[in-house]
Design a protein around this motif. Structure first.
Motif, short mmCIF file in Angstrom:
data_model
loop_
_atom_site.label_atom_id
_atom_site.label_comp_id
_atom_site.label_asym_id
_atom_site.label_seq_id
_atom_site.Cartn_x
_atom_site.Cartn_y
_atom_site.Cartn_z
N LEU A 138 0.74 -1.05 0.19
CA LEU A 138 0.08 0.09 0.22
C LEU A 138 0.89 1.09 0.16
O LEU A 138 1.90 0.97 0.11
N SER A 139 0.47 2.54 -0.17
CA SER A 139 1.14 3.58 0.18
C SER A 139 1.71 3.60 1.68
O SER A 139 1.22 2.60 2.50
N TRP A 140 2.79 4.31 1.90
CA TRP A 140 3.49 4.10 3.26
C TRP A 140 2.47 4.62 4.33
O TRP A 140 2.25 3.87 5.26
N LYS A 141 1.59 5.73 4.05
CA LYS A 141 0.54 6.00 4.91
C LYS A 141 -0.25 4.95 5.24
O LYS A 141 -0.75 4.60 6.48
N GLN A 142 -0.88 4.10 4.05
CA GLN A 142 -2.01 3.32 4.22
C GLN A 142 -1.39 1.91 5.07
O GLN A 142 -2.08 1.37 5.90
N GLY A 143 -0.19 1.64 4.53
CA GLY A 143 0.63 0.42 5.32
C GLY A 143 0.93 0.75 6.78
O GLY A 143 0.42 -0.02 7.40
N THR A 144 1.08 2.01 7.29
CA THR A 144 1.35 2.45 8.36
C THR A 144 -0.07 2.25 9.20
O THR A 144 0.06 1.77 10.19
N GLU A 145 -0.94 2.71 8.70
CA GLU A 145 -2.23 2.58 9.27
C GLU A 145 -2.65 1.33 9.40
O GLU A 145 -3.43 0.69 10.37
#
Length: 167
Positions: free
Chosen positions: A81-88
């Protein structure tokens, strides 16, 4: 030790697993926070995984650990995923897993088995992400983790501030 059909959130093995999950949240959060948006696609070699692919795998590991705790092992290979989505996704999976561990619901497998598979692997991959941060030119500060304020149940994106960081 709690076994199938015998719930006990007070089991020492289960408590240690919860503390380990909180440690994963703390160390993972440190490795994930502050990475540039394009870090997810950084690659050190033709056949190496990108940080985004590693993070997706960590999310899959946490989902797998929860499925084991519930007694129905399921594995999925999720795309990066995008880094933000993966982090979430990372923190959402940690919270969901920890909520189960903190409940009185039984663990279908011993906490030690859940640790030695999915959770130990996730810790390894968080270390890989931290190392890739350094190689990508956006290193994470070193820290004396013994002094960190890590506590069972604190597994969301909001973590305690570092106590002793160094270069």
């Amino acid at each position: 030790m709690a076994t199938r059909g015998e719930p006990s959130a007070q089991d020492p093995g289960r408590h240690m697993l919860r503390h380990t999950v909180a440690t994963l949240a703390y160390r993972g959060g440190k490795a994930l926070r502050g990475a540039p948006d394009n870090f997810a696609e950084f690659r050190i070699g033709e056949k190496s995984r990108t940080p985004g692919e590693i993070l997706a795998h960590v999310g899959d590991l946490l989902d797998w650990a929860l499925s084991q705790a519930r007694g129905k092992q399921e594995w999925h290979n999720s795309p990066a995923l995008s880094w933000k989505q993966g982090t979430e996704r990372f923190f959402t999976a940690l919270v969901t897993f920890d909520e189960y561990l903190g409940s009185e619901l039984p663990l279908a497998y011993p906490p030690e088995k859940i640790f030695q598979g999915a959770i130990a692997d996730a810790l390894t991959h968080v270390g890989q992400i931290a190392m890739l941060r350094r190689l990508a030119g956006c290193p994470v500060k070193a820290e004396n983790y013994f002094q960190a304020e890590i506590q069972a149940g604190r597994v969301g994106a909001e973590q305690a501030a570092p106590v002793r960081e160094f270069d």
